[in-house]
Design a protein around this motif. Structure first.
Motif, PDB file in Angstrom:
ATOM      1  N   MET A   1      46.463  60.123  50.634  1.00  0.00           N
ATOM      2  CA  MET A   1      45.154  60.758  50.844  1.00  0.00           C
ATOM      3  C   MET A   1      44.140  59.732  51.333  1.00  0.00           C
ATOM      4  O   MET A   1      43.516  59.901  52.371  1.00  0.00           O
ATOM      5  N   PHE A   2      44.005  58.644  50.573  1.00  0.00           N
ATOM      6  CA  PHE A   2      43.058  57.607  50.947  1.00  0.00           C
ATOM      7  C   PHE A   2      43.441  56.998  52.294  1.00  0.00           C
ATOM      8  O   PHE A   2      42.584  56.742  53.138  1.00  0.00           O
ATOM      9  N   GLU A   3      44.762  56.809  52.479  1.00  0.00           N
ATOM     10  CA  GLU A   3      45.263  56.280  53.754  1.00  0.00           C
ATOM     11  C   GLU A   3      44.842  57.183  54.904  1.00  0.00           C
ATOM     12  O   GLU A   3      44.373  56.722  55.937  1.00  0.00           O
ATOM     13  N   ASN A   4      45.051  58.499  54.650  1.00  0.00           N
ATOM     14  CA  ASN A   4      44.677  59.491  55.644  1.00  0.00           C
ATOM     15  C   ASN A   4      43.231  59.336  56.061  1.00  0.00           C
ATOM     16  O   ASN A   4      42.902  59.336  57.244  1.00  0.00           O
ATOM     17  N   ILE A   5      42.367  59.195  55.055  1.00  0.00           N
ATOM     18  CA  ILE A   5      40.930  59.121  55.333  1.00  0.00           C
ATOM     19  C   ILE A   5      40.615  57.877  56.145  1.00  0.00           C
ATOM     20  O   ILE A   5      39.918  57.932  57.150  1.00  0.00           O
ATOM     21  N   SER A   6      41.199  56.751  55.738  1.00  0.00           N
ATOM     22  CA  SER A   6      40.861  55.530  56.467  1.00  0.00           C
ATOM     23  C   SER A   6      41.441  55.580  57.884  1.00  0.00           C
ATOM     24  O   SER A   6      40.811  55.133  58.832  1.00  0.00           O
ATOM     25  N   LEU A 346      43.346  67.871  59.324  1.00  0.00           N
ATOM     26  CA  LEU A 346      42.205  68.416  58.573  1.00  0.00           C
ATOM     27  C   LEU A 346      41.264  67.288  58.148  1.00  0.00           C
ATOM     28  O   LEU A 346      40.043  67.412  58.260  1.00  0.00           O
ATOM     29  N   THR A 347      41.846  66.191  57.668  1.00  0.00           N
ATOM     30  CA  THR A 347      41.008  65.066  57.242  1.00  0.00           C
ATOM     31  C   THR A 347      40.229  64.538  58.428  1.00  0.00           C
ATOM     32  O   THR A 347      39.050  64.185  58.304  1.00  0.00           O
ATOM     33  N   GLU A 348      40.902  64.485  59.575  1.00  0.00           N
ATOM     34  CA  GLU A 348      40.207  63.963  60.748  1.00  0.00           C
ATOM     35  C   GLU A 348      39.023  64.832  61.114  1.00  0.00           C
ATOM     36  O   GLU A 348      37.926  64.338  61.364  1.00  0.00           O
TER      37      GLU A 348
END
Ligand SMILES: Nc1ncnc2c1ncn2[C@@H]1O[C@H](COP(=O)(O)OP(=O)(O)OP(=O)(O)O)[C@@H](O)[C@H]1O
Ligand SMILES: [Mg+2]
Lengths: 420, 230
Positions: A1-6, A346-348
């Motif tokens: 999740m955090f990886e995705n965000i960064s 979605l995160t993007e």
């Protein structure tokens, strides 16, 4: 999740120009909403302040008949309504968060009746009998001379204080202190001049005329409450001014005082008499409602621009997905599950619109400050609105990123890899 | 037996008709095997490779991989099998251009749920094994084709797959870097890796332990069709 965000932020940073243009719709939408909300809040704060008097927190409770203030000048002293005793005054002072209680008698006087006159100048306006606390409770400031002293009351001294309105009506530009004026044929020495310190430059275009607050009359002349029976009658029912500890207490204190006074002062409950407070909070709310109604329409329009912004985001995200089919195909080939790809996009989208939201808030706050200083309109930063705006723009990202993300997640890895 | 395909058929719709691309394929591979598949263009090599690699499911037939029937497994299960049991090497590398060599190599471990520190440690190890220990932080566009393909091989091997699949791994390389890549395959096989390799080049095909040819969607038995050059 955090990886995705960064990773999402890296991607956005990697395409600064495109990301910015994509966010633009969101930025504009959020900026206009924040601007509108800031202006609404500023106006509301101002309405509340000028109507209620910043810091004064004075609630006036007066005798009324069938809903409107009872005017003793015209209809005489009412039967069956008792003057307020010291005991009742103490009860009022004991109400929660009441800081001070002041009693007054009040009459509307007309120049042709010559109740109040200086030499040949007679005066139309208001005449008050007040105790010593009245001026501080109502936020009056002494500009000349002195206020009332304890001796003035105990010795029934015939002294008067004028407000600036009465002062200019009776004396023009001359100084009134030390002069004698006539009230009901008796000479009174003017000892001071007062002025209301809470500035009320706000124009009230409302339904009701405020006895105390709209300074439309010729002015106010004050004598000690103890002297009132010399001019009028000893059994006249008084009005009460209560000073609340905070603005939020005003409505409640007004109601409690109404109930208390109506119960203790009025002999016959069916006489149509009752005590009523100037419900300034309520009037402020009414005016605010009026301005909110128009502003809500503006908010809807700004909402539409957010919708357009969201569609813009969706559009670009769809382009991004087709540009990145190979990446998606490869990721799936080496074991990324559908849901992971979905989340990635979605995160993007959410990161994109959240940044847009933050930029929009900054732009909106800046814009409203600018408008406020350029046009002199009020503004105030609303922190809940800012939080909602940022969360809502994130939500827009999730909603409008959904279709592109589903498209990406459903790509067949073979087709995605074959496409060169 | 690592892999067992029985009576596998694959149809593709082409226009209104359905075309049979693979016809009754029989294939078994043991652990430690090194198989080359050769055949003319359009014969169905990539289609077969996609089936072996669980990127696609057969129209009919059964496919057991590592003891599990994967011919009717769910999409998520296939993704997990690809992640844990298989390694892929493609003709055009397919490295992600925004990620460094070590980040590319570490990617499959992300999907396996390995912690970041451990991922990078193992990626460095794998890159050293393919002779790129000096270029851990290079971006793909800073690497030659042969080096990029070796990064891709490191990525394929990072999770110790049961089976390494390579679809024309030397197809985009000059002969020198092609040789290096083939040496690497030999080395991996010598260490016990099972490899299936598709190629056009007879020289490449000859280096495998076994060679099977595919013609028009039919996988020939070993030794058959040797006269052909495709
Ligand atoms: N998704 C698809 N839809 C329809 N037809 C397909 C699809 N994929 C492959 N084909 C057809 O299947 C046949 C075999 O294709 P495949 O890619 O397996 O050949 P190949 O042996 O790998 O050829 P090459 O050596 O050129 O890579 C071709 O005729 C191709 O047109
Ligand atoms: Mg092929």
């Amino acid at each position: 999740m955090f990886e995705n965000i960064s990773l999402a932020f890296q991607g956005i940073w990697g395409h600064k120009m495109r990301s910015f243009l994509t966010m633009l719709g969101i930025i504009i939408g959020i900026a206009s909403i924040i601007t509108i909300v800031s202006t609404i809040k500023g106006t509301n704060d101002q309405i509340k302040e000028s109507l209620i008097g910043a810091g004064t927190n004075a609630v006036t409770v007066q005798l009324s008949q069938d809903g409107s203030v009872y005017d003793m000048s015209w209809r005489g002293v009412p039967a069956g309504v008792l003057p307020i005793t010291e005991d009742t005054r103490l009860q009022l002072a004991d109400l929660d968060n009441v800081v001070a209680v002041s009693l007054f008698c009040r009459r509307q006087v007309d120049s042709y009746a010559s109740d109040v006159a200086y030499q040949n100048n007679s005066y139309s306006g208001e005449l008050y009998g007040v105790d010593r606390d009245f001026f501080t409770v109502n936020g009056f400031r002494l500009t000349q001379g002195r206020g009332f002293l304890a001796d003035d009351e105990t010795k029934f001294r015939k002294v008067a204080i004028l407000d600036s309105g009465a002062c200019s009506t009776l004396f023009g530009n001359a100084s009134p202190v030390g002069e004698l004026i006539e009230i009901k044929g008796e000479p009174y020495t003017v000892v001071g001049v007062v002025e209301r310190s809470a500035s009320s430059d706000f124009v009230i275009e409302s339904i009701r005329d405020y006895d105390m607050y709209a300074d439309t009359s010729g002015g106010k002349v004050f004598i000690p409450l103890a002297d009132w029976p010399i001019a009028y009658r000893f059994d006249e029912p008084q009005g009460v001014v209560l000073k609340a500890a905070s603005t939020d207490d005003m409505t409640r204190i007004g109601q409690q005082a109404e109930d208390l006074l109506t119960a203790s002062q009025i002999a016959d409950p069916n006489s149509g008499f009752s005590y009523k407070s100037d419900d300034l909070m309520d009037q402020a709310a009414q005016i605010q409602k009026l301005s909110n109604a128009t502003n809500n329409q503006l908010l809807w329009i700004a909402g539409i621009s957010l919708l357009v912004g969201g569609i813009g985001v969706m559009n670009i995200m769809l382009v991004t997905v087709s540009e990145r089919t190979r990446e998606i195909g490869l990721k799936k080939a080496i074991g990324a599950r559908k849901r992971r790809i979905l989340w990635q996009f979605l995160t993007e989208a959410a990161a994109l619109t959240s940044i847009g939201g933050v930029l929009g808030v900054a732009a909106g706050v800046g814009l409203s400050q600018f408008i406020a200083s350029a046009m002199g309109t009020p503004t105030a930063v609303s922190y809940p609105a800012i939080a909602v705006a940022v969360l809502f723009s994130m939500f827009i990202g999730v909603v409008f990123g959904m279709i592109p993300a589903i498209k990406a997640a459903n790509l067949n890895p073979i087709d995605a890899l074959r496409r060169e | 037996m690592l892999l067992e395909m029985h009576d596998i058929c694959k149809d593709y719709p082409q226009g209104r008709e359905v075309v049979k691309i693979l016809k009754n394929v029989e294939l078994t591979i043991d652990e430690g095997d090194y198989l080359a598949i050769m055949g003319p263009s359009g014969s169905g090599k990539t289609t077969l490779m996609n089936l072996i690699g669980c990127l696609d499911v057969p129209t009919s037939g059964t496919y057991r991989l590592n003891g599990e029937d994967v011919s009717r497994a769910s999409e998520n299960r296939l993704a997990d099998v690809r992640n844990s049991t298989l390694g892929f090497v493609f003709q055009s590398f397919y490295l992600l251009p925004k990620l460094s060599a070590r980040e590319n190599v570490a990617l499959p471990l992300l999907y396996a749920g390995v912690k970041k520190r451990e991922r990078l440690r193992r990626a460095d190890e794998a890159l050293r094994m393919v002779g790129l220990g000096e270029r851990l932080d290079f971006m793909p566009n800073q690497l030659s084709g042969g080096q990029q393909q070796r990064v891709a091989i490191a990525r394929a091997m990072i999770n110790n797959p049961k089976l390494l699949l390579a679809d024309e791994p030397t197809g985009a390389l000059d002969s020198a870097s092609g040789h290096q890549v083939m040496d690497l395959f030999d080395e991996l096989n010598a260490k016990g890796a099972t490899i299936v390799l598709i190629t056009h080049e007879p020289k490449v095909g000859q280096r495998a332990k076994r060679l099977r040819r595919i013609l028009d969607g039919m996988l020939l038995r070993e030794g058959e069709g040797g006269g052909e050059n495709g």
